[in-house]
Design a protein around this motif. Sequence first.
Motif: not given
Lengths: 434, 293, 275
Positions: A267, A405, A398, A1, A263, A401, A273, C234-238, A407, A206, A53, A261, A7-8, A259, C35, A4, B153
């Motif tokens: 992005i 949202l 929680k 997480m 990550d 969250n 954006k 481990a690769y979340t968004t890959d 709520k 999140f 990761t 999402a 990884a891109l 809402n 990716v 995360g 979501t």
Amino acid sequence: MLGGLGALGAAGVLAGCGSGSAGKPGAAPATGDGGAKGYDGPAVELDFWNGFTGGDGPFMRKIVDQFNSEHQNIKVKMTVMQWADYYTKLPTAVSSGRGPAVAIMHVDSLATNAARNVIEPLDDVAKALELKQEDFADVVWKAGEYNGKRYGIPLDVHPLGFFYNKTLMSQAGLDPAKPPATADEYMAALEALKGKGIQGHWATPFQFTGVLSVEALLWQFGGELFNTESTKATWAEEPGVKALSWFTDLVKKGYSPKNVAQDADAIALQNGKNAFNWNGIWNINTLKEKKGLEWGVAPLPNIGGKKAAWAGSHQFCLPKLKTPDQNKSTAARVFVNYVSQKSLEWAKGGQVPARKQVRESADFKALTDQAALATQIDDLRFPPPVPGIGDALAELNKAINEAVLLKTEPAKALSDAAARADKILEANRKKYGA
Amino acid sequence: MRGYGRATPYLFLAPYLALFLLFVVGPAVFGLWMSLHDWDFQLPGKPFVGLQNYKDLFDPLSATAEPFWHGMRATGIFTVASVPFLVAVPLGLAVLLNRKFPGRTFFRAVYFAPYVLGVAVIGLMFRYILDTTFGILNAFLGVFGISEIGWTTEQPWAFVALVAVTVWWTAGFNAIIYLAGLQDIPAEQYEAAELDGASTWQQFRHVTLPGLRPVTVFIVVITLLASANMFGQALLITQGGPGDTTTTALMVITDTGFSQFRMGQAAAMSYLLAICLAIVALVVFRLMKERKS
Amino acid sequence: MKRRPSAFFWVLVVLLTLLVIVPLLWMVVTSIKTVGESQADPPTLIPQDPSGRAFGEVLTTGGQNPVLRWALNSFAAATLHAALVVVVASMAGYALARMEFRFKNFIFSFILLTLFIPGFVFLMPNYLLMDNLGWLDTLWALVVPGAAGAFGVFFMRQFFLAIPKELEEVALIDGANAWTIFTRIILPNAKPALATLTVLSFLANWNDFVWPLFVLFSPERLTLPAGLSLLQGAYTTDYPVIMAGATVAAVPVLILYVFVQRYVIEGVARSGIKG
């Protein structure tokens, strides 16, 4: 997480990073134990588990490869899994005698795992490394201790930072060289962006990054997560409500879509954006990989009146070995010693080195983005080193969250969560015998 | 005529009974014992707490009650939403496949194929397909002017997605069982109905459905059990979100037991869930019996 | 007996087929994208810059994601499990169907009763049992405990009840003992039931997700479901890597399925009627 997103850019990072230039400090002969002496026993294989990761993974892998090539009789095998999976698997792996010899933990997990006999004290390593409190920021150093013993060797600090998309700022008539630093400036900037039809600060419900942002805000407003004895959650007090209200207002006032999402905030910043994103330092390399993206990073703006930022810290720890193996123990200490001294290499992966002297070195300052976030070092905050504190914090996650949202109203979400957390804290005190 | 000694039957039974005692009877009893403790298998102290773990589940202010009942709610919603589709859609598939047409074996195999892939492959695949921003499903719907839907979501879309994926995954399995049931309905019954001038629909109502009753009961029961055990889809596709809305009871149990290491509480939760499930099963049985008579 | 299938019928059949195949194709297509392209909005249908990087990631990287190894583990566990189930369940089922002994009805009813206890009740206690037996993170944890389930015994008993008694009686006259009768006469006559039970046990074990997720932890010991779950984490968004992992997991199963689909489908079909 954590990280995360990194990884891109993971694939490209290796190529972009300079080849190992450091010498062989770990191999230098030294006296004392705790891994400084080196290891000359028979060949051993060490399992090394962590949750890197993201974009940080390849940097650690590189350090490991380098270590392996310099130590003929020690082979370190690195296994990466998601932190959540990792924290579930590590304790059971250790208790069944199939755990790794070396592992990484976040500071806020050390106490829990120390109390549960998952990891062993490593005061000897600290001594061998000649680590002293003054080498580190106070919070980082103290966070590695539990019941008067040291369980973690700090590897890095990873604070939350303020990332911004310069192109969008220019479009809205803002000066990209001067990101907003106060509450008023920040709101003015969001309003200017909104005028151009840009939702300036995407607020996720999140943990990454909504919860981290709200925690930072809570400290900025002068609040605390727990009372000093860590027996009660105090996040439902006024500063906490202010913090969460400020954050949910981003959605209510239209500075953020609803809402968002996991990550998606980060992005969206990359895709032009979203203008502002409070995200972890590990985001730096991901953004660097994006060609043509004009971005910057600064310390968090001071919204609440008191400088503060959330931070995590990765710490080395030594899982208990079910059947004691002197060779493995020694080799593991050699490895920890080695990597600890490579913290500059590691910083390139998007971290702030835990050691003061590295942090203040010219080499680190040359990593301008990381160095910019490192200036927050004295304002960084960690959760208290109490076993099972994560269970209580899960309740805060929680609440945030639900509030983000839309709520539940912030004040109610927080006080409900605090009531549940108090019960958890009480149960934990009984369970861990504190 | 008896061609075996006194001990022989027991010898035949022995291997199974050994497993049965060790892995079914023993654990069922041991689980009860655990549920009366604050059981962390790595801590030396496992304080006896009596019925506290059960009481906590009914105390709204306890640490376990809210997650548990939210989990029950998620499991309940999923079960109620999915079982009708998992019973009806496969029936349609089976009727379709029951006709004789070229390539029938091929299509039957294709419709069953998703089941053999397992929940992990399916979860990973649909997590990507259902992504709000770059998922192909939203891109496809966008062609028809439908704006982005937060399949993973937003509610109720997350449940819609989980039910749809589960239907995609297991419809073939149930269809095959129906198909076998269909083949057991004597052809004469259809011929007789046809002679009476019954339409295709009437034949379906009055011959097919009654003929499938035993198979349907079986399917309802196994589907109910499978839905109540839902875990993988929610873990991999929605990660229990948004919020904790799709965090199922089983996810709460495993999280309590294996991530928070509160195994006593987790055991108490599983017994309570089992009791709830037993009540539901009894009600369903009763309903189906009544309809029969 | 019925009319020839209409055009509408064929449209429906083909649409349903596409519904099954398109997601799988999308998985494969994504696995060779970069990716960046996998996150393009709108998505590209044909990879602009195809690369095998993702497959390299899941098939090599020094034992971190040994997807093929996971497939092998899954296959071994499911096969051994099915074999164990068939052996113990057919023996027990035979005794319960064809022999008279004290407590027979009690034992059978008791076994049957547990058929209605959902599996998650055993999750925590069996986990601790695995810990005590030293079976955590081993194949044994996947193979053995599941074989204690009541379904196999019940299923085999029902089948044996239907085998004509004369077969055994002839053998008895020839002086055969119980074991010989069981292995030489009963089992050969029970081949369809044995095949069904094998298939069902194999599938159940192959698809099991919760149990392996928690009893296994070493990367090289995981089964496919557990491994893929970690891979996603481990690769979340890959997504190319995640899809490559899913593809590598799916292909061997689908190939195997092509060859044995008849038996699988017959096995599943029979579970409903007899069960």
